[in-house]
Design a protein around this motif. Structure first.
Motif, PDB file in Angstrom:
ATOM      1  N   ALA B 184     -74.179  92.190 -43.351  1.00  0.00           N
ATOM      2  CA  ALA B 184     -72.944  93.019 -44.254  1.00  0.00           C
ATOM      3  C   ALA B 184     -73.268  94.213 -44.619  1.00  0.00           C
ATOM      4  CB  ALA B 184     -72.918  91.768 -45.677  1.00  0.00           C
ATOM      5  N   THR B 185     -72.104  95.177 -44.502  1.00  0.00           N
ATOM      6  CA  THR B 185     -72.562  96.462 -44.885  1.00  0.00           C
ATOM      7  C   THR B 185     -71.104  97.219 -45.109  1.00  0.00           C
ATOM      8  OG1 THR B 185     -73.339  98.680 -44.012  1.00  0.00           O
ATOM      9  CG2 THR B 185     -71.748  97.394 -42.470  1.00  0.00           C
ATOM     10  N   THR B 186     -71.182  98.321 -45.863  1.00  0.00           N
ATOM     11  CA  THR B 186     -69.808  98.832 -45.998  1.00  0.00           C
ATOM     12  C   THR B 186     -69.054  99.229 -44.963  1.00  0.00           C
ATOM     13  OG1 THR B 186     -70.731 100.955 -46.156  1.00  0.00           O
ATOM     14  CG2 THR B 186     -70.757  99.733 -48.249  1.00  0.00           C
ATOM     15  N   PRO B 187     -67.702  99.278 -45.111  1.00  0.00           N
ATOM     16  CA  PRO B 187     -66.952  99.666 -44.138  1.00  0.00           C
ATOM     17  C   PRO B 187     -67.287 101.191 -43.291  1.00  0.00           C
ATOM     18  CG  PRO B 187     -65.647  98.820 -45.631  1.00  0.00           C
ATOM     19  CD  PRO B 187     -66.885  98.982 -46.345  1.00  0.00           C
ATOM     20  N   GLY B 188     -67.421 101.806 -44.388  1.00  0.00           N
ATOM     21  CA  GLY B 188     -68.069 103.242 -43.756  1.00  0.00           C
ATOM     22  C   GLY B 188     -69.132 103.358 -43.040  1.00  0.00           C
ATOM     23  N   GLN B 189     -70.166 102.454 -43.160  1.00  0.00           N
ATOM     24  CA  GLN B 189     -71.406 102.357 -42.449  1.00  0.00           C
ATOM     25  C   GLN B 189     -71.015 101.467 -41.015  1.00  0.00           C
ATOM     26  OE1 GLN B 189     -74.685 103.637 -42.872  1.00  0.00           O
ATOM     27  NE2 GLN B 189     -73.206 105.199 -43.965  1.00  0.00           N
ATOM     28  N   ARG B 203     -83.162  99.338 -26.646  1.00  0.00           N
ATOM     29  CA  ARG B 203     -84.523  99.745 -26.649  1.00  0.00           C
ATOM     30  C   ARG B 203     -85.550  98.652 -26.309  1.00  0.00           C
ATOM     31  NH1 ARG B 203     -83.904 102.261 -30.962  1.00  0.00           N
ATOM     32  NH2 ARG B 203     -84.330 100.601 -32.478  1.00  0.00           N
ATOM     33  N   LEU B 204     -85.021  97.416 -26.756  1.00  0.00           N
ATOM     34  CA  LEU B 204     -85.841  96.288 -26.686  1.00  0.00           C
ATOM     35  C   LEU B 204     -85.669  95.533 -25.226  1.00  0.00           C
ATOM     36  CD1 LEU B 204     -85.675  94.520 -29.950  1.00  0.00           C
ATOM     37  CD2 LEU B 204     -87.783  95.611 -29.078  1.00  0.00           C
ATOM     38  N   GLY B 205     -85.002  96.321 -24.186  1.00  0.00           N
ATOM     39  CA  GLY B 205     -84.913  95.526 -22.787  1.00  0.00           C
ATOM     40  C   GLY B 205     -83.688  94.656 -22.784  1.00  0.00           C
ATOM     41  N   GLY B 206     -82.694  94.650 -23.890  1.00  0.00           N
ATOM     42  CA  GLY B 206     -81.901  93.719 -23.695  1.00  0.00           C
ATOM     43  C   GLY B 206     -80.383  94.288 -23.133  1.00  0.00           C
ATOM     44  N   ILE B 207     -79.301  93.399 -23.193  1.00  0.00           N
ATOM     45  CA  ILE B 207     -78.025  94.177 -22.764  1.00  0.00           C
ATOM     46  C   ILE B 207     -77.076  93.600 -23.844  1.00  0.00           C
ATOM     47  CG2 ILE B 207     -78.526  94.383 -20.381  1.00  0.00           C
ATOM     48  CD1 ILE B 207     -77.123  91.746 -19.908  1.00  0.00           C
ATOM     49  N   VAL B 208     -75.972  94.472 -23.997  1.00  0.00           N
ATOM     50  CA  VAL B 208     -74.979  94.123 -24.751  1.00  0.00           C
ATOM     51  C   VAL B 208     -73.942  93.351 -23.818  1.00  0.00           C
ATOM     52  CG1 VAL B 208     -73.149  94.613 -26.532  1.00  0.00           C
ATOM     53  CG2 VAL B 208     -75.325  95.983 -26.494  1.00  0.00           C
ATOM     54  N   GLU B 209     -73.815  92.123 -24.066  1.00  0.00           N
ATOM     55  CA  GLU B 209     -72.871  91.172 -22.861  1.00  0.00           C
ATOM     56  C   GLU B 209     -71.729  91.386 -23.503  1.00  0.00           C
ATOM     57  OE1 GLU B 209     -74.048  87.170 -22.689  1.00  0.00           O
ATOM     58  OE2 GLU B 209     -75.913  87.565 -21.423  1.00  0.00           O
ATOM     59  N   SER B 210     -71.133  91.645 -24.654  1.00  0.00           N
ATOM     60  CA  SER B 210     -69.794  91.754 -25.352  1.00  0.00           C
ATOM     61  C   SER B 210     -70.006  92.579 -26.530  1.00  0.00           C
ATOM     62  CB  SER B 210     -68.878  90.760 -25.039  1.00  0.00           C
ATOM     63  OG  SER B 210     -69.378  89.928 -26.065  1.00  0.00           O
ATOM     64  N   SER B 211     -68.894  93.244 -26.791  1.00  0.00           N
ATOM     65  CA  SER B 211     -68.863  93.704 -28.235  1.00  0.00           C
ATOM     66  C   SER B 211     -67.501  93.897 -28.854  1.00  0.00           C
ATOM     67  CB  SER B 211     -69.749  95.229 -28.161  1.00  0.00           C
ATOM     68  OG  SER B 211     -69.154  96.163 -27.564  1.00  0.00           O
ATOM     69  N   SER B 212     -67.239  94.167 -30.082  1.00  0.00           N
ATOM     70  CA  SER B 212     -66.066  94.347 -30.796  1.00  0.00           C
ATOM     71  C   SER B 212     -66.081  95.103 -31.942  1.00  0.00           C
ATOM     72  CB  SER B 212     -65.229  93.010 -30.842  1.00  0.00           C
ATOM     73  OG  SER B 212     -63.997  93.509 -31.428  1.00  0.00           O
ATOM     74  N   VAL B 213     -65.686  96.351 -32.131  1.00  0.00           N
ATOM     75  CA  VAL B 213     -65.904  96.721 -33.556  1.00  0.00           C
ATOM     76  C   VAL B 213     -64.489  97.235 -33.893  1.00  0.00           C
ATOM     77  CG1 VAL B 213     -66.773  98.756 -34.993  1.00  0.00           C
ATOM     78  CG2 VAL B 213     -68.211  97.530 -32.885  1.00  0.00           C
ATOM     79  N   ASP B 214     -64.182  96.792 -35.120  1.00  0.00           N
ATOM     80  CA  ASP B 214     -62.886  96.950 -35.736  1.00  0.00           C
ATOM     81  C   ASP B 214     -63.149  97.474 -37.142  1.00  0.00           C
ATOM     82  OD1 ASP B 214     -60.200  97.256 -36.099  1.00  0.00           O
ATOM     83  OD2 ASP B 214     -59.838  95.005 -36.200  1.00  0.00           O
ATOM     84  N   VAL B 215     -62.829  98.631 -37.539  1.00  0.00           N
ATOM     85  CA  VAL B 215     -63.188  99.419 -38.807  1.00  0.00           C
ATOM     86  C   VAL B 215     -61.717  99.706 -39.305  1.00  0.00           C
ATOM     87  CG1 VAL B 215     -64.002 101.386 -39.948  1.00  0.00           C
ATOM     88  CG2 VAL B 215     -65.159 100.635 -37.703  1.00  0.00           C
ATOM     89  N   HIS B 216     -61.429  98.796 -40.449  1.00  0.00           N
ATOM     90  CA  HIS B 216     -60.298  98.767 -41.074  1.00  0.00           C
ATOM     91  C   HIS B 216     -60.541  98.534 -42.677  1.00  0.00           C
ATOM     92  CE1 HIS B 216     -57.836  98.745 -37.278  1.00  0.00           C
ATOM     93  NE2 HIS B 216     -57.166  99.504 -37.847  1.00  0.00           N
ATOM     94  N   GLY B 217     -61.115  99.438 -43.140  1.00  0.00           N
ATOM     95  CA  GLY B 217     -61.528  99.025 -44.499  1.00  0.00           C
ATOM     96  C   GLY B 217     -62.301  97.772 -45.011  1.00  0.00           C
ATOM     97  N   MET B 218     -61.495  97.081 -45.900  1.00  0.00           N
ATOM     98  CA  MET B 218     -62.428  95.684 -45.984  1.00  0.00           C
ATOM     99  C   MET B 218     -62.118  94.535 -45.125  1.00  0.00           C
ATOM    100  SD  MET B 218     -64.274  96.345 -48.439  1.00  0.00           S
ATOM    101  CE  MET B 218     -65.016  94.632 -48.978  1.00  0.00           C
ATOM    102  N   ALA B 219     -61.175  95.042 -44.205  1.00  0.00           N
ATOM    103  CA  ALA B 219     -60.794  94.137 -43.058  1.00  0.00           C
ATOM    104  C   ALA B 219     -61.733  94.401 -41.855  1.00  0.00           C
ATOM    105  CB  ALA B 219     -59.388  94.090 -42.633  1.00  0.00           C
ATOM    106  N   SER B 220     -62.625  95.433 -41.999  1.00  0.00           N
ATOM    107  CA  SER B 220     -63.345  95.849 -40.688  1.00  0.00           C
ATOM    108  C   SER B 220     -64.405  94.483 -40.470  1.00  0.00           C
ATOM    109  CB  SER B 220     -64.368  96.884 -41.132  1.00  0.00           C
ATOM    110  OG  SER B 220     -63.670  97.805 -41.680  1.00  0.00           O
ATOM    111  N   TYR B 221     -64.340  94.414 -39.012  1.00  0.00           N
ATOM    112  CA  TYR B 221     -65.424  93.498 -38.495  1.00  0.00           C
ATOM    113  C   TYR B 221     -65.884  93.996 -37.268  1.00  0.00           C
ATOM    114  CZ  TYR B 221     -66.673  88.531 -36.934  1.00  0.00           C
ATOM    115  OH  TYR B 221     -67.437  87.666 -36.623  1.00  0.00           O
TER     116      TYR B 221
END
Lengths: 174, 397
Positions: B184-189, B203-221
């Motif tokens: 949990a973090t603030t929407p701004g962060q 950095r740890l030798g891993g991969i991001v298989e999938s990602s989704s970043v949605d920043v909309h105030g308190m609806a951010s996810y």
């Protein structure tokens, strides 16, 4: 005597303590010597009581009684501690001798003193002590109660009973 | 003065006695009492000049100020010393317990993975089973769930549990490891934390298989599917936990040895069939016979490719751990580094108050029973001594 005799600090403190000493020393010695029947031990206990009073002067509370009563309470504890030590060592003590023999010029008074002394000796220790605290220490009944750790009424009753017994022992009609 | 239990005559006599001792005049009926008082006082040993001198000399010596003597009265000194000691003990206890480090409210705290008890954890349960179920549906082979374990949510304040997962990959066994983490973090962060997630994973030798970043105030996810070498899973979770407040952490393991063995056996059998068909093809004498064998070989090649892929997936699952990460918005998660200076100061002040309260509680927990014991012992000693004194008095004649 001022109730705040010991409460102040600074230069006047010593002077006030001197006043307390002058006001109480003779009676305190008489009370302790009567309890212990040993002049040397009475000197020690009297000095010890004043020393303790001086060291603990910060603990004195005027609302709980006069400084004189406080001093007698300290002396009583010291005297009873001396009695305990003496009983542990089975030390026997005889009659105490007067410091200044021949002072009593009146034969009748001398005789009366002797009668009272013998009458006191016949009393139980607790009765003798309450008489000494009252007559020699000149304490109020409430101060007696605080020292003897009983109620004021009980102290008065105990004192009156002791006086009655003393009269009987002296064969003085009531 | 209360003399309710005394007779009127006795009360009057005691009043007269007080007057006599005060040097006041009394009625004639009490003159005898006055004489008795005089006699008692007269028979008492007088101090005398010599005794007075000795007593005064002792007093003079006792009243000389002693160098180095502490001016405080002894009871006050003892009280001050006892309090100081208790506070030191309390402070040591608080510091030792790590309360100072754990009292920063919602500030991000590194959270190392911990072993997960058996229990129901829907999120991880689905995460752990999803690949195996998908594989089973596609291939018709049921995945062995072996020692599948699911976790329960972990409090955000986490603490500093650094105990690694137990070795779930004993020799000869193939174990898949999974984790589900919610931060949990603030929407701004949110975006900053998302960037750090990617950086930490790489950095740890891993991969991001999938990602989704949605920043909309308190609806951010934001959500991530991460894959790292199994041995790096604890380090990755520790790194991710340090980026924001941890809301939940689930971990689990799944023994896929049976699945792997079955897939490998199938692949070996198919390869054996392939070799046999190749030999048959070489021995074929007619065109029709050759065409029939080639058709079988093509079908078998498809199966072998699928089986090889399946084996590869299982090996990959054994070598790499999957992490499902979710980042949710949190107003109260504005910890250190987030918000303005007033917010930071407020958080710092709350943290200090938290620590002070902890110290006070520990001090109270130490002082109260200790004080009760000390008072009880003191009271007993005083009572015994007083009783002993009274006995000494009663024993005198």
């Amino acid at each position: 005597m001022s109730a705040a005799l010991l409460s102040d600090s600074g230069a006047r403190e010593a002077e006030r303590f001197e006043a307390l000493y002058r006001a109480c020393a003779a009676d305190l010695f008489a009370y302790v010597a009567s309890l212990l029947r040993d002049r040397s031990a009475a000197e020690d206990v009297t000095a010890l009581a004043f020393e303790r009073a001086y060291r603990r002067r910060g603990l004195f509370e005027a609302r709980r009684g006069s400084e004189r009563a406080w001093l007698f309470a300290i002396a009583r504890n010291a005297a009873l501690d001396e009695l305990r030590r003496r009983q542990r060592s089975s030390r026997l003590v005889g009659e105490i001798a007067d410091d200044e023999p021949g002072f009593e010029a009146d034969d009748e008074l001398a005789e009366r003193r002797l009668v009272v002394r013998r009458a006191l000796a016949t009393l139980e220790a607790r009765e003798r002590e309450v008489v000494l605290l009252k007559f020699v220490g000149r304490l109020s009944n409430s101060e007696l109660a605080r020292i003897l750790k009983c109620s004021e009424t009980a102290a008065g009753t105990r004192l009156h009973r002791a006086i009655v017994r003393l009269r009987e022992a002296c064969d003085v009609p009531q | 003065m209360s003399r309710s239990e005394l007779s009127p005559a006795a009360s009057a006599e005691l009043a007269a006695l007080d007057a006599i001792l005060a040097g006041e005049a009394v009625a004639e009926e009490h003159l005898e009492l006055a004489a008795l008082v005089d006699s008692v006082r007269a028979q008492a040993p007088a101090m005398g000049a010599a005794s007075a001198q000795r007593i005064e000399a002792r007093l003079a010596a006792a009243r000389k100020p002693r160098r180095g003597r502490i001016a405080l009265a002894r009871p006050r000194l003892a009280l001050a010393g006892g309090t100081a000691f208790a506070l030191v003990v309390a402070l040591a206890a608080v510091l030792g317990s790590g309360a100072l480090g754990g009292g920063a409210g919602n500030a991000p705290q590194p959270l190392a993975p911990r072993s997960i008890p058996a229990g129901a954890g829907p999120a991880l349960h689905s995460l752990a089973r999803k690949p195996a179920a998908a594989f089973g549906a596609a291939s018709g082979v049921t995945a062995a769930t072996g020692s599948t374990a699911v976790g329960t949510p972990v409090a955000p304040t986490g603490g500093k549990a650094t105990r690694p997962l137990p070795n779930t990959n004993p020799a000869g066994r193939l174990v898949a490891r999974n984790a589900s983490l919610t931060l949990a973090t603030t929407p701004g962060q949110m975006q900053t934390v998302a960037d750090e997630v990617v950086a930490s994973t790489v950095r740890l030798g891993g991969i991001v298989e999938s990602s989704s970043v949605d920043v909309h105030g308190m609806a951010s996810y934001a959500s991530f599917d991460l894959s790292v070498p199994s041995g790096k899973l604890p380090a990755l979770i520790g790194a991710l936990s340090s980026l924001a407040a941890v809301r939940a952490l689930d971990q689990g393991t799944s023994d896929i040895t049976n699945s792997y063995d079955a897939a490998a056996a199938t692949l070996a059998e198919e390869k054996a069939q392939h070799a046999a068909l190749v030999r048959s093809l070489a021995a074929a004498t007619t065109l029709a016979e050759q065409q029939a064998i080639e058709a079988k070989l093509r079908a078998l090649d498809t199966k072998i490719a699928a089986s090889s892929h399946r084996v590869g997936l299982l090996v990959s699952r054994g070598h790499n751990a999957l992490v499902a990460l979710a980042i949710v918005p949190a107003q109260a998660a504005a910890g250190a580094g987030a918000g303005g200076p007033v917010n930071r100061a407020l958080n710092d002040a709350l943290a200090v108050l938290d620590v002070v309260l902890a110290i006070a509680l520990v001090a109270l927990a130490i002082l109260l029973p200790t004080g009760l014991v000390v008072v009880g012992l003191w009271w007993s000693a005083v009572s015994l001594r007083q009783r002993s004194r009274e006995r000494a008095l009663a024993a005198t004649r």
